[in-house]
Scaffold this motif. Structure first.
Motif, PDB file in Angstrom:
ATOM      1  N   ASN A 132     -93.769  -0.081   3.570  1.00 37.61           N
ATOM      2  CA  ASN A 132     -92.245   0.004   3.588  1.00 37.61           C
ATOM      3  C   ASN A 132     -91.690   0.888   4.820  1.00 37.61           C
ATOM      4  OD1 ASN A 132     -91.962  -1.269   1.057  1.00 37.61           O
ATOM      5  ND2 ASN A 132     -92.149   0.302  -0.044  1.00 37.61           N
ATOM      6  N   LEU A 133     -92.508   1.220   5.658  1.00 40.42           N
ATOM      7  CA  LEU A 133     -91.992   1.885   7.020  1.00 40.42           C
ATOM      8  C   LEU A 133     -92.095   0.572   7.833  1.00 40.42           C
ATOM      9  CD1 LEU A 133     -93.953   5.143   7.154  1.00 40.42           C
ATOM     10  CD2 LEU A 133     -91.468   4.836   6.578  1.00 40.42           C
ATOM     11  N   GLY A 134     -92.521  -0.418   7.621  1.00 43.54           N
ATOM     12  CA  GLY A 134     -92.736  -1.653   8.639  1.00 43.54           C
ATOM     13  C   GLY A 134     -91.457  -2.583   8.258  1.00 43.54           C
ATOM     14  N   GLY A 135     -91.674  -3.722   8.552  1.00 44.64           N
ATOM     15  CA  GLY A 135     -90.590  -4.945   8.497  1.00 44.64           C
ATOM     16  C   GLY A 135     -89.851  -4.928   6.962  1.00 44.64           C
ATOM     17  N   HIS A 136     -90.929  -4.833   6.272  1.00 50.66           N
ATOM     18  CA  HIS A 136     -90.458  -4.922   4.818  1.00 50.66           C
ATOM     19  C   HIS A 136     -89.344  -4.008   4.486  1.00 50.66           C
ATOM     20  CE1 HIS A 136     -90.788  -6.155   0.743  1.00 50.66           C
ATOM     21  NE2 HIS A 136     -90.939  -4.984   0.194  1.00 50.66           N
ATOM     22  N   GLY A 137     -89.626  -2.765   5.152  1.00 50.92           N
ATOM     23  CA  GLY A 137     -88.411  -1.732   4.737  1.00 50.92           C
ATOM     24  C   GLY A 137     -87.194  -1.506   5.844  1.00 50.92           C
ATOM     25  N   LEU A 138     -87.033  -2.596   6.804  1.00 52.54           N
ATOM     26  CA  LEU A 138     -86.111  -2.391   7.731  1.00 52.54           C
ATOM     27  C   LEU A 138     -84.874  -2.407   7.015  1.00 52.54           C
ATOM     28  CD1 LEU A 138     -85.447  -2.226  10.593  1.00 52.54           C
ATOM     29  CD2 LEU A 138     -85.394  -4.515  10.782  1.00 52.54           C
ATOM     30  N   PHE A 139     -84.463  -3.162   6.035  1.00 58.07           N
ATOM     31  CA  PHE A 139     -82.946  -3.079   5.494  1.00 58.07           C
ATOM     32  C   PHE A 139     -82.793  -1.886   4.815  1.00 58.07           C
ATOM     33  CE2 PHE A 139     -83.897  -7.783   5.786  1.00 58.07           C
ATOM     34  CZ  PHE A 139     -83.019  -8.285   6.760  1.00 58.07           C
ATOM     35  N   VAL A 140     -83.776  -1.284   3.936  1.00 57.99           N
ATOM     36  CA  VAL A 140     -83.605  -0.035   3.417  1.00 57.99           C
ATOM     37  C   VAL A 140     -83.324   1.007   4.579  1.00 57.99           C
ATOM     38  CG1 VAL A 140     -84.607   1.803   2.150  1.00 57.99           C
ATOM     39  CG2 VAL A 140     -84.697  -0.623   1.251  1.00 57.99           C
ATOM     40  N   ALA A 141     -84.014   0.748   5.595  1.00 61.57           N
ATOM     41  CA  ALA A 141     -84.076   2.015   6.646  1.00 61.57           C
ATOM     42  C   ALA A 141     -82.679   1.796   7.300  1.00 61.57           C
ATOM     43  CB  ALA A 141     -85.046   1.588   7.731  1.00 61.57           C
ATOM     44  N   ILE A 142     -81.988   0.722   7.629  1.00 61.50           N
ATOM     45  CA  ILE A 142     -80.765   0.705   7.938  1.00 61.50           C
ATOM     46  C   ILE A 142     -79.579   1.335   7.108  1.00 61.50           C
ATOM     47  CG2 ILE A 142     -78.699  -1.086   8.494  1.00 61.50           C
ATOM     48  CD1 ILE A 142     -80.779  -2.955   9.538  1.00 61.50           C
ATOM     49  N   LEU A 143     -79.622   0.840   5.782  1.00 66.32           N
ATOM     50  CA  LEU A 143     -78.821   1.370   4.802  1.00 66.32           C
ATOM     51  C   LEU A 143     -79.131   2.984   4.782  1.00 66.32           C
ATOM     52  CD1 LEU A 143     -77.017   0.026   2.619  1.00 66.32           C
ATOM     53  CD2 LEU A 143     -79.166   0.599   1.064  1.00 66.32           C
ATOM     54  N   VAL A 144     -80.266   3.345   4.389  1.00 63.17           N
ATOM     55  CA  VAL A 144     -80.336   4.985   4.241  1.00 63.17           C
ATOM     56  C   VAL A 144     -79.888   5.621   5.720  1.00 63.17           C
ATOM     57  CG1 VAL A 144     -81.932   6.772   3.793  1.00 63.17           C
ATOM     58  CG2 VAL A 144     -82.080   4.393   2.445  1.00 63.17           C
ATOM     59  N   SER A 145     -80.190   5.187   6.717  1.00 68.69           N
ATOM     60  CA  SER A 145     -79.971   5.885   7.943  1.00 68.69           C
ATOM     61  C   SER A 145     -78.489   6.220   8.144  1.00 68.69           C
ATOM     62  CB  SER A 145     -80.373   5.249   9.174  1.00 68.69           C
ATOM     63  OG  SER A 145     -81.710   4.820   9.196  1.00 68.69           O
ATOM     64  N   ILE A 146     -77.669   5.048   7.792  1.00 68.88           N
ATOM     65  CA  ILE A 146     -76.098   5.196   7.777  1.00 68.88           C
ATOM     66  C   ILE A 146     -75.619   6.014   6.490  1.00 68.88           C
ATOM     67  CG2 ILE A 146     -74.061   3.956   7.115  1.00 68.88           C
ATOM     68  CD1 ILE A 146     -75.329   1.329   8.367  1.00 68.88           C
ATOM     69  N   ILE A 147     -76.409   6.160   5.359  1.00 73.20           N
ATOM     70  CA  ILE A 147     -75.717   6.994   4.631  1.00 73.20           C
ATOM     71  C   ILE A 147     -76.061   8.399   4.893  1.00 73.20           C
ATOM     72  CG2 ILE A 147     -76.363   7.769   2.106  1.00 73.20           C
ATOM     73  CD1 ILE A 147     -76.955   4.829   1.228  1.00 73.20           C
ATOM     74  N   ALA A 148     -77.065   8.547   5.563  1.00 77.39           N
ATOM     75  CA  ALA A 148     -77.687   9.843   6.025  1.00 77.39           C
ATOM     76  C   ALA A 148     -76.678  10.475   6.876  1.00 77.39           C
ATOM     77  CB  ALA A 148     -78.973  10.011   6.458  1.00 77.39           C
ATOM     78  N   VAL A 149     -75.950   9.763   8.029  1.00 78.39           N
ATOM     79  CA  VAL A 149     -75.376  10.125   8.909  1.00 78.39           C
ATOM     80  C   VAL A 149     -73.777  10.237   8.345  1.00 78.39           C
ATOM     81  CG1 VAL A 149     -74.237   9.612  10.964  1.00 78.39           C
ATOM     82  CG2 VAL A 149     -76.624   9.067  10.817  1.00 78.39           C
ATOM     83  N   GLU A 150     -73.463   9.424   7.349  1.00 74.80           N
ATOM     84  CA  GLU A 150     -72.278   9.519   6.849  1.00 74.80           C
ATOM     85  C   GLU A 150     -72.229  10.832   5.999  1.00 74.80           C
ATOM     86  OE1 GLU A 150     -69.342   7.882   7.448  1.00 74.80           O
ATOM     87  OE2 GLU A 150     -70.447   6.368   8.419  1.00 74.80           O
ATOM     88  N   ILE A 151     -73.363  11.367   5.273  1.00 74.92           N
ATOM     89  CA  ILE A 151     -73.187  12.684   4.506  1.00 74.92           C
ATOM     90  C   ILE A 151     -73.003  13.679   5.666  1.00 74.92           C
ATOM     91  CG2 ILE A 151     -74.730  14.288   3.486  1.00 74.92           C
ATOM     92  CD1 ILE A 151     -76.087  11.909   1.962  1.00 74.92           C
ATOM     93  N   LEU A 152     -73.618  13.378   6.822  1.00 78.71           N
ATOM     94  CA  LEU A 152     -73.380  14.534   7.690  1.00 78.71           C
ATOM     95  C   LEU A 152     -72.032  14.494   8.410  1.00 78.71           C
ATOM     96  CD1 LEU A 152     -74.911  16.371   9.911  1.00 78.71           C
ATOM     97  CD2 LEU A 152     -75.118  14.601  11.320  1.00 78.71           C
ATOM     98  N   ARG A 153     -71.427  13.311   8.394  1.00 78.46           N
ATOM     99  CA  ARG A 153     -70.136  13.375   8.814  1.00 78.46           C
ATOM    100  C   ARG A 153     -68.751  13.957   7.995  1.00 78.46           C
ATOM    101  NH1 ARG A 153     -65.697   9.762   8.516  1.00 78.46           N
ATOM    102  NH2 ARG A 153     -66.820   8.656   7.114  1.00 78.46           N
ATOM    103  N   ILE A 154     -69.199  13.731   6.679  1.00 80.48           N
ATOM    104  CA  ILE A 154     -68.346  14.154   5.427  1.00 80.48           C
ATOM    105  C   ILE A 154     -68.356  15.489   5.490  1.00 80.48           C
ATOM    106  CG2 ILE A 154     -67.928  13.868   3.180  1.00 80.48           C
ATOM    107  CD1 ILE A 154     -68.812  11.012   3.194  1.00 80.48           C
ATOM    108  N   CYS A 155     -69.675  16.145   5.406  1.00 80.11           N
ATOM    109  CA  CYS A 155     -69.809  17.492   5.399  1.00 80.11           C
ATOM    110  C   CYS A 155     -68.896  18.493   6.594  1.00 80.11           C
ATOM    111  CB  CYS A 155     -71.297  17.878   5.376  1.00 80.11           C
ATOM    112  SG  CYS A 155     -72.027  17.578   3.961  1.00 80.11           S
ATOM    113  N   GLN A 156     -68.961  17.623   7.821  1.00 81.02           N
ATOM    114  CA  GLN A 156     -68.446  18.206   8.955  1.00 81.02           C
ATOM    115  C   GLN A 156     -66.989  18.272   8.805  1.00 81.02           C
ATOM    116  OE1 GLN A 156     -70.198  18.933  12.600  1.00 81.02           O
ATOM    117  NE2 GLN A 156     -71.957  19.389  11.386  1.00 81.02           N
ATOM    118  N   THR A 157     -66.488  17.037   8.729  1.00 83.63           N
ATOM    119  CA  THR A 157     -65.036  16.621   8.472  1.00 83.63           C
ATOM    120  C   THR A 157     -64.227  17.569   7.347  1.00 83.63           C
ATOM    121  OG1 THR A 157     -65.201  14.711   7.223  1.00 83.63           O
ATOM    122  CG2 THR A 157     -64.826  14.483   9.758  1.00 83.63           C
TER     123      THR A 157
END
Lengths: 423, 103
Positions: A132-157
């Motif tokens: 799941n760290l490979g091609g199979h997990g790419l879409f999850v990786a995209i989704l989770v990375s965005i969620i992670a940074v959005e959390i960071l941003r919301i906390c900062q703002t």
């Protein structure tokens, strides 16, 4: 005519380019691109493990005996590409928000890792399943990375951070700043993966399967091919726009093809990005290699002769902006016709030939500036028939561009005779 | 004058630069030019350039380049389609001069 091109450019092309410059899509694009060196070098070990030589030779024998060892560098790079990509997406998205990029990258990695449940072996050894760290997990990786940074941003703002007094060194203060976003992300992901026992990878994979299948159909190849040349017709970098949206799927195909080869299974997908690169975009987008040859050998006008001489070498290495803007193809109603038709024909031919198994599907990524016959040979893991397909496509390109080029060149020649040119 | 070029990968603008350099030498204009890909632009622009020229095929990203160039008060312009050609050297030089307000 002018109204029509104006409409095409401003009403059709420009909203799409705007979409491709959307913040999250941009971060995905830059994140995927940042992982390419690891994919290129990692995939090289697939050639070593399956060398394109007869089975009786000692090289083939040696490779067969040591295959799983030879593939270790591949397993830890290309095989787990989603880990590298999520790091890149987190970095670039955080940077675009002017947040601390490293924090974004680390959060993205944590988010992705927390979608995977370690297996316990012998009671106390924890093993992370890699698939799941490979091609199979790419879409999850995209989704989770965005969620992670959005959390960071919301906390900062919303100032949901632990702020340290000014005397505290920046690096120390940073690690405290990240405490709350990290806690929220880990809490959220633990809730999904550990408490609710949701397999995000299975869910997302189920949701995207229809798109992944459709993208590998003939139409799924022809649509991006057309769009890329369509954008270039206005002088906009087509791959940069279209690739922003489609490249994740292309990388999934490449990853799964490589996984299949490493596992000794039949190769599942026809159209990773390498398929477009080596069989369609010969000489650059629009398969302009034929036009470069036509200019070099069949030009009458001085302008075309000069261009032919200056553009042939870059063309061999798939750099064709000098032709696209020089000929020009951009906004030129005569040359746009073969520019759009030729790749559609060569794409269809290459798709069919690969589909019926005359040429191996591509599964290795090599730098795009290699001459096409070499690139295609390597990308298919050393299939000599790929070279024949490339040469056929070059001939097709030449034959399609030639009549249109002659028409264009005659016009230039006439202008030169009348001394009306400014060149 | 010091001119920074940006295109997709920094390769095609490299070819255009040769043409520009030849034209500049012909006209006796002192020039330092460099081409970078979109990735390196934001860091390279900090190194003291007089003007940044954006290749037309990446003009859909102009706003980002301009934002980065604005931070260091470097003018940032899109190269006209016709000037981005191996035969467009003199037109390109004219454009740069005009953007910088030099005759």
């Amino acid at each position: 005519m002018e109204k029509w091109t104006y409409w095409l450019e401003h009403k059709l092309a420009s909203p799409m380019t705007k979409l491709s410059e959307q913040r999250h899509l941009r971060a995905i694009r830059d994140g995927v691109i940042s992982a390419l060196p690891f994919i290129i070098i990692g995939s090289f070990f697939l050639i070593l493990a399956f060398p394109p030589v007869p089975e009786q030779t000692w090289i083939a024998q040696w490779a067969q005996q040591h295959r799983s060892e030879i593939l270790i560098p591949y397993r830890l790079t290309m095989f787990i590409m989603s880990l590298y990509i999520s790091c890149g997406i987190g970095y670039h998205l955080a940077k675009s928000y002017r947040l601390h990029p490293l924090a974004g990258a680390q959060l993205a990695i944590a988010g992705l890792l927390l979608t995977i449940v370690p297996t316990i072996i012998n009671g106390n050894t924890f093993v992370l399943p890699m698939v799941n760290l490979g091609g199979h997990g790419l879409f999850v990786a995209i989704l989770v990375s965005i969620i992670a940074v959005e959390i960071l941003r919301i906390c900062q703002t919303h100032r949901l951070t632990i702020t340290m007094p000014k005397q505290v060194p920046t690096s120390v203060a940073r690690s405290f700043e990240a405490l709350i976003p990290v806690a929220i992300l880990i809490g959220l992901m633990t809730l999904f993966t550990v408490i609710l026992k949701l397999d995000l990878h299975a869910i997302v994979s189920y949701a995207v399967t229809p798109f992944v299948r459709a993208g590998d159909s003939l139409l799924g190849v022809l649509v991006p091919v057309f769009l890329i040349t369509f954008f270039w017709s206005f002088g906009i970098h087509g791959v940069s726009v279209v690739g922003t949206i489609v490249r994740p799927v292309w990388e999934v195909y490449l990853a799964k093809n490589a996984e299949a080869v490493a596992a000794g299974h039949p190769i599942p997908y026809i159209s990773p990005e390498t398929f477009y690169q080596w069989f369609i975009w010969i000489g650059g987008s629009g398969a302009t290699i034929g036009l470069a040859f036509a200019m070099l050998f069949c030009a009458k006008s001085k302008v075309s002769k000069t261009l032919g001489r200056t553009t042939i070498i870059p063309s061999l290495f798939n750099i064709n902006e000098p032709i696209i803007f020089g000929a020009p193809i951009v906004l030129n109603p005569i040359l746009i016709i073969p520019f759009i038709i030729c790749p559609i024909l060569t794409a269809t031919l290459s798709y069919i030939v690969t589909y019926i198994g005359w040429v191996h599907p591509t599964y290795i990524m090599v730098p795009w500036t290699l001459p096409a016959p070499i690139g295609a040979y390597l990308a298919t893991g050393g299939d000599w028939r790929a070279i024949i397909l490339v040469l056929t496509n070059i001939l097709i390109s030449f034959l399609i561009y030639l009549p249109f080029f002659k028409m264009h060149d005659r016009k230039l020649h006439r202008l030169e005779k009348n001394n009306q040119t400014n060149f | 004058m010091k001119v920074l070029f940006v295109c997709s990968g920094g390769l095609s603008s490299g070819i255009i630069l040769q043409t520009l350099q030849e034209e500049a030498t012909k006209q006796g204009v002192q020039m330092k030019i460099k081409s970078v890909g979109t990735e390196q632009f934001e860091t390279e622009i900090l190194n003291g350039w007089d003007i940044a020229m954006v290749a037309p095929q990446v003009r859909h990203r102009y706003q980002q380049f301009k934002a980065a160039a604005d931070l260091v008060q470097v003018p940032c312009e899109i190269i006209p389609l016709q000037a981005y050609s191996p035969l467009g050297g003199s037109m390109l030089l004219e454009t740069i001069k005009r953007c910088l307000g030099i005759d």
